[in-house]
Design a protein around this motif. Structure first.
Motif, PDB file in Angstrom:
ATOM      1  N   ILE A 161       0.834  -1.205   0.000  1.00  0.00           N
ATOM      2  CA  ILE A 161       0.000   0.000   0.000  1.00  0.00           C
ATOM      3  C   ILE A 161       0.870   1.257   0.000  1.00  0.00           C
ATOM      4  N   PHE A 162       1.909   1.281   0.823  1.00  0.00           N
ATOM      5  CA  PHE A 162       2.761   2.469   0.872  1.00  0.00           C
ATOM      6  C   PHE A 162       3.631   2.593  -0.372  1.00  0.00           C
ATOM      7  N   ASP A 163       3.948   1.477  -1.015  1.00  0.00           N
ATOM      8  CA  ASP A 163       4.724   1.532  -2.261  1.00  0.00           C
ATOM      9  C   ASP A 163       3.886   2.005  -3.446  1.00  0.00           C
ATOM     10  N   ASP A 164       2.680   1.458  -3.557  1.00  0.00           N
ATOM     11  CA  ASP A 164       1.925   1.572  -4.814  1.00  0.00           C
ATOM     12  C   ASP A 164       0.764   2.542  -4.772  1.00  0.00           C
ATOM     13  N   ASP A 165       0.255   2.878  -3.586  1.00  0.00           N
ATOM     14  CA  ASP A 165      -0.938   3.708  -3.478  1.00  0.00           C
ATOM     15  C   ASP A 165      -0.535   5.145  -3.168  1.00  0.00           C
ATOM     16  N   LYS A 166      -0.963   6.063  -3.998  1.00  0.00           N
ATOM     17  CA  LYS A 166      -0.579   7.474  -3.843  1.00  0.00           C
ATOM     18  C   LYS A 166      -1.557   8.270  -2.985  1.00  0.00           C
ATOM     19  N   THR A 167      -2.666   7.662  -2.585  1.00  0.00           N
ATOM     20  CA  THR A 167      -3.660   8.384  -1.797  1.00  0.00           C
ATOM     21  C   THR A 167      -3.241   8.417  -0.332  1.00  0.00           C
ATOM     22  N   SER A 168      -3.739   9.393   0.409  1.00  0.00           N
ATOM     23  CA  SER A 168      -3.360   9.532   1.816  1.00  0.00           C
ATOM     24  C   SER A 168      -4.369   8.905   2.768  1.00  0.00           C
ATOM     25  N   VAL A 169      -5.515   8.431   2.243  1.00  0.00           N
ATOM     26  CA  VAL A 169      -6.541   7.787   3.067  1.00  0.00           C
ATOM     27  C   VAL A 169      -6.963   6.494   2.378  1.00  0.00           C
ATOM     28  N   VAL A 170      -6.795   5.364   3.077  1.00  0.00           N
ATOM     29  CA  VAL A 170      -7.175   4.063   2.506  1.00  0.00           C
ATOM     30  C   VAL A 170      -7.996   3.294   3.536  1.00  0.00           C
ATOM     31  N   SER A 171      -8.671   2.240   3.078  1.00  0.00           N
ATOM     32  CA  SER A 171      -9.459   1.391   3.966  1.00  0.00           C
ATOM     33  C   SER A 171      -9.115  -0.066   3.700  1.00  0.00           C
ATOM     34  N   LEU A 172      -9.073  -0.860   4.770  1.00  0.00           N
ATOM     35  CA  LEU A 172      -8.828  -2.301   4.679  1.00  0.00           C
ATOM     36  C   LEU A 172     -10.003  -3.040   5.300  1.00  0.00           C
ATOM     37  N   THR A 173     -10.605  -3.985   4.562  1.00  0.00           N
ATOM     38  CA  THR A 173     -11.647  -4.848   5.109  1.00  0.00           C
ATOM     39  C   THR A 173     -11.055  -6.230   5.289  1.00  0.00           C
ATOM     40  N   THR A 174     -11.023  -6.713   6.541  1.00  0.00           N
ATOM     41  CA  THR A 174     -10.331  -7.969   6.790  1.00  0.00           C
ATOM     42  C   THR A 174     -10.957  -8.698   7.982  1.00  0.00           C
ATOM     43  N   HIS A 175     -10.159  -9.492   8.706  1.00  0.00           N
ATOM     44  CA  HIS A 175     -10.658 -10.470   9.673  1.00  0.00           C
ATOM     45  C   HIS A 175     -10.011 -10.264  11.045  1.00  0.00           C
ATOM     46  N   SER A 176     -10.511 -10.985  12.036  1.00  0.00           N
ATOM     47  CA  SER A 176     -10.069 -10.745  13.413  1.00  0.00           C
ATOM     48  C   SER A 176      -8.586 -11.047  13.616  1.00  0.00           C
ATOM     49  N   PHE A 177      -8.124 -12.241  13.215  1.00  0.00           N
ATOM     50  CA  PHE A 177      -6.714 -12.575  13.405  1.00  0.00           C
ATOM     51  C   PHE A 177      -5.820 -11.662  12.574  1.00  0.00           C
ATOM     52  N   SER A 178      -6.268 -11.330  11.375  1.00  0.00           N
ATOM     53  CA  SER A 178      -5.487 -10.441  10.520  1.00  0.00           C
ATOM     54  C   SER A 178      -5.357  -9.055  11.147  1.00  0.00           C
TER      55      SER A 178
END
Length: 351
Positions: free
Chosen positions: A305-322
Motif C-alpha cells: 500500500i505504501f509503495d503503490d498507493d498514492k492516496t493519503s486515506v485508505v481502507s482495509l476490510t479484513t478479519h479478526s486474526f489479521s
C-alpha cells in the motif's frame, strides 16, 4: 526483509478497549465518536492547523503537511480498518463455545473431535450434537424456507448472515456493529462530520469481506459520485489466518467478479484458491500459518500500500486474526468486533 519500519503516530486518535477476561486475545477496540479523533493533535513536531474548523479537515491537512515536509523519506496515511460483519461461522463457533463455557481446552477438544470446521458442509444434527443451538429463524434461513430441504450448513467461504437474522440470534450481544448500520453511519459521517472517503479500498477476497465492503461503502460512494469511484481492490494477503478451516477458503475469481463486477483483483490474483492447497490442516489440529508468518503477511500488505498507493486515506476490510497481526506490526495489538471499524495514522519510514 522489511522495506519500511511501521509505527502509529501517537496523539491523534484516542483508544478505548475492552479486555478479554481470559487473556487469550488482544484488547477489543470500542468505537468512539469521530472514531476517537482528537480535536487538536500534535503527534509529531508538525502541529495541526487550528484555524481549520473541522477535525477531519484538520487531519487531512496535517497528513499533507507531514508527507510534504518529512526529512527522512517517511510516508503517512490514514488507514481505516474494518472487520467483516457477522457471518455464519461466527455464530456456529460462538454457539458451541457458549454452550460449553469451559475455555480453550474444550474448544480444542471440540475441534479435534467433530472436525466440522474443516468440512465444506456440516449437518445441523452434527452441530446440535456438538452443543450448538440452532434457532428456528436460522434453521429456516439455512433451509431457505423449505422445511424438506437438506439440513446442512455450507461453511465454505462463509457468507454474512442477513441483518434481521443476526439481530435475532445475537440478542443482547448486538451493539451497533453490523455492515448495513455502518454503511448508514458513513453517510452521516461524510455529510455531517466531513469524514474523508478512502481514496482506495482494499478487501480480503473472502465473501464475508467482499459483501461487508459493498454494504459499508457502496451507499456513501453512490451518494458522493464526484469524489471517488467505488472500485475496491481485492488483496489476497488480507485474508484470514491460514488454518485449514473451510470458512477461510475463497471462491474462484470468476465467481467473485460475477457477483461483484465493480471490484478489481490485484495483479497476479489467481483464478482458483491456491491457499486451498498450500494451507492444510496439521495432524494435531493446530493452524499451519504461524503468528509470525501472519504478521509478515500483514507487513507485506502495508508495504504494498505504501509503495503503490498514492492516496493519503485508505481502507482495509479484513478479519479478526489479521487485524490482531496488523496492529501488532504497528506496535499495539488490537482487534475489532464483527462489523466494526477503527482508524489509525500510520507512519512508514524506509529502511
Amino acid at each position: 526483509m522489511d522495506h519500511y519500519a511501521f509505527t502509529l503516530v501517537n496523539g491523534v486518535f484516542e483508544d478505548k478497549v475492552r479486555t478479554d477476561p481470559n487473556n487469550r486475545k488482544p484488547p477489543t477496540l470500542i468505537r468512539q465518536p469521530q472514531l476517537g479523533l482528537k480535536s487538536y493533535f500534535d503527534g509529531t513536531s508538525n502541529p495541526c492547523d487550528k484555524n481549520i474548523p473541522q477535525p477531519w479537515d484538520r487531519l487531512r491537512d496535517y497528513v499533507d503537511v507531514l508527507n510534504r515536509e518529512s526529512n527522512e523519506g517517511a510516508k503517512y496515511k490514514v488507514i481505516f480498518v474494518l472487520r467483516h460483519g457477522y457471518s455464519l461461522h461466527n455464530y456456529i463457533e460462538k454457539g458451541v463455545k457458549k454452550v460449553n463455557e469451559a475455555g480453550e481446552e474444550v474448544k480444542n477438544d471440540w475441534r479435534k473431535g467433530l472436525k466440522f470446521a474443516y468440512q465444506k458442509e456440516v449437518s445441523l444434527e452434527a452441530l446440535r450434537g456438538a452443543g450448538c443451538e440452532i434457532p428456528r429463524v436460522l434453521e429456516d434461513h439455512l433451509r431457505e424456507g423449505d422445511p424438506n430441504a437438506a439440513a446442512r450448513v455450507s461453511l465454505y467461504d462463509a457468507a454474512l448472515l442477513p441483518k434481521e437474522i443476526a439481530l435475532q440470534i445475537r440478542g443482547s450481544e448486538v451493539t451497533n456493529n453490523d455492515a448495513e448500520g455502518l454503511g448508514e453511519q458513513w453517510l452521516r459521517w461524510v455529510a455531517e462530520d466531513e469524514f474523508p472517503l478512502p481514496g482506495a479500498i482494499y478487501t480480503s477476497p473472502l465473501r464475508r469481506c467482499l459483501e461487508t465492503t459493498k454494504k459499508v461503502y457502496g451507499p456513501v460512494f453512490a451518494a458522493n459520485p464526484k469524489k471517488h469511484k467505488f472500485q475496491p481492490i481485492i488483496m489476497e494477503n488480507l485474508r484470514e489466518k491460514g488454518n485449514g478451516d473451510a470458512c477461510n477458503y475463497r471462491s474462484t475469481t470468476k465467481y467473485i467478479l460475477d457477483k461483484y463486477p465493480n471490484y478489481m483483483p490485484e495483479p497476479d490474483f489467481t483464478e482458483s484458491d491456491e491457499y486451498e492447497y498450500q494451507i492444510q490442516r496439521a495432524e494435531n489440529g493446530e493452524p499451519t500459518e504461524s503468528d509470525e508468518e501472519l504478521e509478515e503477511r500483514m507487513r507485506k500488505v502495508l508495504k504494498d500500500i505504501f509503495d503503490d498507493d498514492k492516496t493519503s486515506v485508505v481502507s482495509l476490510t479484513t478479519h479478526s486474526f489479521s487485524i490482531g497481526a496488523l496492529t501488532k506490526v504497528l506496535g499495539n495489538a488490537r482487534i475489532l468486533d464483527e462489523g466494526d471499524i477503527t482508524a489509525f495514522l500510520v507512519k512508514a519510514v524506509p529502511l
